[in-house]
Design a protein around this motif. Structure first.
Motif, short mmCIF file in Angstrom:
data_model
loop_
_atom_site.label_atom_id
_atom_site.label_comp_id
_atom_site.label_asym_id
_atom_site.label_seq_id
_atom_site.Cartn_x
_atom_site.Cartn_y
_atom_site.Cartn_z
N VAL A 125 2.53 5.42 -9.56
CA VAL A 125 1.07 5.35 -9.47
C VAL A 125 0.69 4.69 -8.15
O VAL A 125 -0.16 5.20 -7.41
CB VAL A 125 0.47 4.57 -10.67
N PHE A 126 1.35 3.59 -7.83
CA PHE A 126 1.06 2.89 -6.58
C PHE A 126 1.36 3.77 -5.37
O PHE A 126 0.57 3.84 -4.43
CB PHE A 126 1.87 1.58 -6.50
N ARG A 127 2.51 4.45 -5.37
CA ARG A 127 2.88 5.27 -4.21
C ARG A 127 1.92 6.44 -4.01
O ARG A 127 1.57 6.78 -2.88
CB ARG A 127 4.33 5.75 -4.33
N LEU A 128 1.48 7.05 -5.11
CA LEU A 128 0.50 8.13 -4.97
C LEU A 128 -0.81 7.57 -4.42
O LEU A 128 -1.40 8.15 -3.51
CB LEU A 128 0.25 8.82 -6.32
N ALA A 129 -1.23 6.43 -4.92
CA ALA A 129 -2.46 5.80 -4.43
C ALA A 129 -2.31 5.44 -2.95
O ALA A 129 -3.22 5.65 -2.15
CB ALA A 129 -2.79 4.56 -5.26
N LYS A 130 -1.14 4.94 -2.58
CA LYS A 130 -0.91 4.56 -1.17
C LYS A 130 -0.90 5.79 -0.29
O LYS A 130 -1.42 5.76 0.83
CB LYS A 130 0.38 3.78 -1.03
N ARG A 131 -0.32 6.88 -0.76
CA ARG A 131 -0.29 8.12 0.01
C ARG A 131 -1.72 8.60 0.28
O ARG A 131 -2.04 9.03 1.38
CB ARG A 131 0.50 9.20 -0.73
N LEU A 132 -2.56 8.49 -0.71
CA LEU A 132 -3.92 8.99 -0.56
C LEU A 132 -4.84 8.00 0.15
O LEU A 132 -5.69 8.40 0.94
CB LEU A 132 -4.50 9.36 -1.93
N LEU A 133 -4.66 6.72 -0.13
CA LEU A 133 -5.58 5.72 0.40
C LEU A 133 -5.06 4.98 1.63
O LEU A 133 -5.83 4.32 2.32
CB LEU A 133 -5.91 4.70 -0.69
N VAL A 134 -3.76 5.04 1.87
CA VAL A 134 -3.06 4.42 3.00
C VAL A 134 -2.97 2.90 2.90
O VAL A 134 -1.91 2.33 2.96
CB VAL A 134 -3.69 4.80 4.35
N SER A 135 -4.07 2.24 2.79
CA SER A 135 -4.11 0.80 2.75
C SER A 135 -3.38 0.26 1.52
O SER A 135 -3.63 0.69 0.40
CB SER A 135 -5.58 0.34 2.72
N THR A 136 -2.48 -0.69 1.76
CA THR A 136 -1.75 -1.30 0.65
C THR A 136 -2.72 -1.98 -0.31
O THR A 136 -2.58 -1.86 -1.54
CB THR A 136 -0.73 -2.33 1.18
N GLU A 137 -3.72 -2.65 0.24
CA GLU A 137 -4.70 -3.35 -0.60
C GLU A 137 -5.49 -2.35 -1.45
O GLU A 137 -5.72 -2.57 -2.64
CB GLU A 137 -5.67 -4.18 0.26
N GLU A 138 -5.90 -1.25 -0.84
CA GLU A 138 -6.63 -0.21 -1.58
C GLU A 138 -5.74 0.39 -2.67
O GLU A 138 -6.21 0.65 -3.78
CB GLU A 138 -7.10 0.90 -0.63
N ALA A 139 -4.47 0.62 -2.35
CA ALA A 139 -3.54 1.18 -3.33
C ALA A 139 -3.31 0.21 -4.48
O ALA A 139 -3.23 0.62 -5.64
CB ALA A 139 -2.22 1.55 -2.66
N GLU A 140 -3.21 -1.08 -4.17
CA GLU A 140 -3.06 -2.08 -5.23
C GLU A 140 -4.29 -2.11 -6.11
O GLU A 140 -4.18 -2.19 -7.34
CB GLU A 140 -2.80 -3.46 -4.61
N ASP A 141 -5.47 -2.05 -5.50
CA ASP A 141 -6.71 -2.01 -6.28
C ASP A 141 -6.76 -0.78 -7.17
O ASP A 141 -7.14 -0.86 -8.34
CB ASP A 141 -7.94 -2.02 -5.35
N ALA A 142 -6.37 0.36 -6.60
CA ALA A 142 -6.37 1.61 -7.37
C ALA A 142 -5.41 1.51 -8.55
O ALA A 142 -5.74 1.93 -9.67
CB ALA A 142 -6.00 2.78 -6.47
N THR A 143 -4.23 0.96 -8.30
CA THR A 143 -3.24 0.80 -9.37
C THR A 143 -3.80 -0.07 -10.49
O THR A 143 -3.67 0.25 -11.67
CB THR A 143 -1.92 0.21 -8.81
N GLN A 144 -4.43 -1.17 -10.10
CA GLN A 144 -5.04 -2.06 -11.10
C GLN A 144 -6.12 -1.33 -11.89
O GLN A 144 -6.19 -1.47 -13.11
CB GLN A 144 -5.64 -3.30 -10.42
N GLU A 145 -6.96 -0.56 -11.21
CA GLU A 145 -8.01 0.19 -11.88
C GLU A 145 -7.43 1.18 -12.89
O GLU A 145 -7.93 1.32 -14.01
CB GLU A 145 -8.88 0.94 -10.87
N VAL A 146 -6.38 1.87 -12.48
CA VAL A 146 -5.73 2.83 -13.37
C VAL A 146 -5.15 2.12 -14.59
O VAL A 146 -5.33 2.57 -15.74
CB VAL A 146 -4.64 3.63 -12.63
N LEU A 147 -4.49 1.00 -14.37
CA LEU A 147 -3.91 0.25 -15.49
C LEU A 147 -4.99 -0.28 -16.43
O LEU A 147 -4.81 -0.26 -17.66
CB LEU A 147 -3.02 -0.89 -14.97
#
Length: 169
Positions: free
Chosen positions: A17-39
């Motif tokens: 989930v994190f890697r897909l979010a990072k691929r799309l959003l690039v920013s590690t912080e954005e990907a972490e936020d996205a992962t948290q939102e998904v969870l």
């Protein structure tokens, strides 16, 4: 499902989930936020999660949709794709520099692909999903996925040939 069961259930695919979010959003912080939102979204549906055939596919679909929404929003307008997962351990400095340069080019070309092709490249070539899983997540048939993947790879291959003069005599 209690909290411990939930954590154990999502643990196997949380990094995907994190890697897909990072691929799309690039920013590690954005990907972490996205992962948290998904969870959080998954936790809020805790009482019905067992009804899903593939919880991982469902989580990846939520991730994809959330990230695409973020990309459409103003706060995500400056993001770019970066992928730093490749490094040959025994390579010399020159080889590492060349590999790094090649990855930067590939990152740019992936970034230039249409959203659908970008998602399919990420899921198939980086995350190693099966075509059936990608079809379920993206709500597409497998033939369309194979065609889109082939086109994406062809585009990248052509750009690599033109940029690096590989195979041109």
């Amino acid at each position: 499902m209690n909290q411990i069961e939930f954590v154990n259930t999502i643990k196997p695919f949380k990094d995907k989930v994190f890697r897909l979010a990072k691929r799309l959003l690039v920013s590690t912080e954005e990907a972490e936020d996205a992962t948290q939102e998904v969870l959080v979204k998954l936790w809020n549906k805790n009482d019905v999660l067992e009804k899903f055939g593939s919880l991982e596919a469902y989580a990846m679909t939520i991730t994809k949709n959330y990230c695409l929404d973020q990309l459409k929003s103003k706060r995500a307008s400056n993001l770019q794709i970066v992928h730093n997962n490749y490094a040959e351990k025994d390579a010399g400095l020159q080889q590492k520099v060349e590999d790094n340069d090649s990855w930067h080019w590939v990152e740019r070309w992936i970034n230039d692909l249409p959203e659908q092709q970008k998602l399919i490249i990420q899921m198939r070539d980086i995350e190693q999903y099966e075509f059936a899983e990608i079809a379920e997540i993206l709500d597409m048939n497998e033939t369309a996925i194979r065609v889109a993947l082939s086109r994406a790879r062809k585009t990248i291959r052509e750009k690599m040939t033109n940029t690096h003069n590989y195979g041109i005599g």
